[in-house]
Design a protein around this motif. Sequence first.
Motif, PDB file in Angstrom:
ATOM      1  N   GLY A   1      37.879  41.254  35.662  1.00  0.00           N
ATOM      2  CA  GLY A   1      36.939  40.201  35.305  1.00  0.00           C
ATOM      3  C   GLY A   1      35.615  40.283  36.027  1.00  0.00           C
ATOM      4  O   GLY A   1      34.613  39.730  35.573  1.00  0.00           O
ATOM      5  N   SER A   2      35.588  40.989  37.154  1.00  0.00           N
ATOM      6  CA  SER A   2      34.408  41.000  38.015  1.00  0.00           C
ATOM      7  C   SER A   2      33.466  42.163  37.773  1.00  0.00           C
ATOM      8  O   SER A   2      32.299  42.108  38.151  1.00  0.00           O
ATOM      9  CB  SER A   2      34.845  41.036  39.485  1.00  0.00           C
ATOM     10  N   GLY A   3      33.986  43.259  37.194  1.00  0.00           N
ATOM     11  CA  GLY A   3      33.179  44.457  37.053  1.00  0.00           C
ATOM     12  C   GLY A   3      33.310  45.413  38.222  1.00  0.00           C
ATOM     13  O   GLY A   3      32.552  46.379  38.320  1.00  0.00           O
ATOM     14  N   PHE A   4      34.276  45.172  39.109  1.00  0.00           N
ATOM     15  CA  PHE A   4      34.416  46.028  40.282  1.00  0.00           C
ATOM     16  C   PHE A   4      34.939  47.415  39.925  1.00  0.00           C
ATOM     17  O   PHE A   4      34.587  48.412  40.559  1.00  0.00           O
ATOM     18  CB  PHE A   4      35.334  45.378  41.319  1.00  0.00           C
ATOM     19  N   SER A   5      35.796  47.506  38.909  1.00  0.00           N
ATOM     20  CA  SER A   5      36.377  48.792  38.554  1.00  0.00           C
ATOM     21  C   SER A   5      35.332  49.731  37.963  1.00  0.00           C
ATOM     22  O   SER A   5      34.534  49.345  37.097  1.00  0.00           O
ATOM     23  CB  SER A   5      37.509  48.602  37.532  1.00  0.00           C
ATOM     24  N   GLY A   6      35.375  50.983  38.397  1.00  0.00           N
ATOM     25  CA  GLY A   6      34.501  51.996  37.832  1.00  0.00           C
ATOM     26  C   GLY A   6      34.936  52.437  36.448  1.00  0.00           C
ATOM     27  O   GLY A   6      34.248  53.219  35.795  1.00  0.00           O
TER      28      GLY A   6
ATOM     29  N   TRP B   1      41.224  49.397  40.932  1.00  0.00           N
ATOM     30  CA  TRP B   1      40.298  49.308  42.058  1.00  0.00           C
ATOM     31  C   TRP B   1      40.556  50.376  43.108  1.00  0.00           C
ATOM     32  O   TRP B   1      39.914  50.375  44.161  1.00  0.00           O
ATOM     33  CB  TRP B   1      40.410  47.934  42.718  1.00  0.00           C
ATOM     34  N   GLY B   2      41.511  51.254  42.891  1.00  0.00           N
ATOM     35  CA  GLY B   2      41.842  52.246  43.895  1.00  0.00           C
ATOM     36  C   GLY B   2      42.886  51.711  44.865  1.00  0.00           C
ATOM     37  O   GLY B   2      43.564  50.713  44.606  1.00  0.00           O
TER      38      GLY B   2
ATOM     39  N   ARG C   1      37.681  42.962  46.672  1.00  0.00           N
ATOM     40  CA  ARG C   1      38.785  43.244  45.748  1.00  0.00           C
ATOM     41  C   ARG C   1      40.058  42.553  46.248  1.00  0.00           C
ATOM     42  O   ARG C   1      40.990  43.193  46.717  1.00  0.00           O
ATOM     43  CB  ARG C   1      38.989  44.744  45.597  1.00  0.00           C
ATOM     44  N   PRO C   2      40.106  41.241  46.120  1.00  0.00           N
ATOM     45  CA  PRO C   2      41.199  40.480  46.700  1.00  0.00           C
ATOM     46  C   PRO C   2      42.453  40.483  45.833  1.00  0.00           C
ATOM     47  O   PRO C   2      42.381  40.679  44.610  1.00  0.00           O
ATOM     48  CB  PRO C   2      40.623  39.064  46.764  1.00  0.00           C
TER      49      PRO C   2
END
Length: 545
Positions: free
Chosen positions: A430-435, A218-219, A227-228
């Motif tokens: 699991g969320s799809g946040f990562s590019g 997530w950076g 992004r907890p």
Amino acid sequence: MVHHPRSKRCVSALGIGGAALSLLAGCAVQRYSPSAGPSTPQSSLSTPGTPSAVATSVSVQPSSPAPSPTVTFAAADPALAAKLAGLLTTAATPKPAPVPSVLSVVVADASGGAPLYAKGAEAALIPASTQKVLTTMAALSILGPQYRFSTTVSAAATPADGVLTGDLYLQGDGDPTTDEADYAALASAVSAAGIKRVTGSVIVDASAFDDVDYNDNWGSPFPNVSRPPVEALTVSPATVSRLGSVRHVGSVEVSYAGAATEGKPAVVTLKPASASAYVKIDNKSKTTKAGRNLISLARAPGSNTITVTGSLAVANPAVVWPMTVENPALYAGAVFKSALASAGVTVKGAVVRGTKPADATQLGAHQSAPLSQIVHDTLKESNNGYAEHLVKALGRTPTSPGSWASGTARVRDWLSSSGIPTDGIVLLDGSGFSGGNRVSARTLVGALQYARGQAWFNAFYDGLPVAGVDDVDVAGTLAKRLVGTPAAGNLRAKTGTLNVSRSLAGYVTGADGRPYAFAIIGNDKLSSVLAYEDAVAILLATWRS
């Protein structure tokens, strides 16, 4: 004010002597911007029962309709395929049109079969939050819709004359929904066991998950609830937002308002109030006679001090902003310890990490709402924190803690064993946040077709946002989409939004009753992708084969 429908959760209080008590508690996401085995594949897909309908001012399709036995739809529909292809070049989609090289589209009969239309079907692109489709399906299949997370409090010693000589153990297995009230109920269970003083510490046992609480994909760590940090013990206070009452995993709600007197610092409060035992406020703000709200909140990585700077006007109404905290398990322990004090139980020691002894006696247990409700909330509001807890829970085994690596591997294995295409797939969270995630429209539509034949389908389908409905608990992230169009109240789909991706995947029913499953992922010209998604939805909702 709109609130989620809440399933009841209970805390059972077990005294050392075995007497049982029952303490009821209510049960319950910020939408981001930038053990049974898996089900076996089925050769034919049946239509499940009808999910519960919700009354709104827009007629909502109560289930994914199946064609009448007297109606047979053709395996191919060249006219529809031509119309869908034309949407990329006609005035229905604003210019510039979505870029074909970074567009993956599949439209198919939801009951099964080959695509009716495909464009870049196997191109594995950044899926954004449509990845939650795969995470929640795997969770429902592997854990089951009635699965509940559990948080317990235990002691290794027997209390005497109201004194527990030793430690209290707070243990979690990954519940993403626990809040201050839940820990208060557990504290009441300790009091009900006759304990008034603890000579030791509060030991938090979060060993159900690994000790990597922030996903490096997530950076840089950032105190944004999108992004907890993810641990097996957490605190998730609810915040009222445009999506209703939303729970933010591992967070604290910061509220600030203008003071009554010019020159004074802004009035800053925390929710839960007991967070003040763990989170510190460095208030450097100033109230001015007039002016705009220029307040900034900051928390440095590794610190739980929130610094408030800037200015706002006298008597400026309260502004609420949720922020994540470091080490959610220790945060949960601090909230629990504060609740113990309120329940008349004093603890001499501090809150520290550890492992519950195997022979410890359970004093109380809190159970979450059923997984079906957690999946509902995950999908409706695109709750990243919930999705990350689910994927780590999937990765947990009797001998190893849940992690992002083991959880995403479990999702991939479930897809493969279910006969769902996985070519090119990369799952990093699991969320799809990562590019760095990669999923194709072919994979998403394969999963959507497969799901309709599963016993857990209704729980998944009920959780999907519904387009153009004015009840946010039904519409979720699609509340403002397709309003007043033939797709309103018809289309049910998961949205996805990142600064590099726009996506939509779900179901819509044609004018002749044919059920369609579709997925659209675009990684460029995002405003045009959004318009293209809407155009596809309207076309399918009005189409007759």
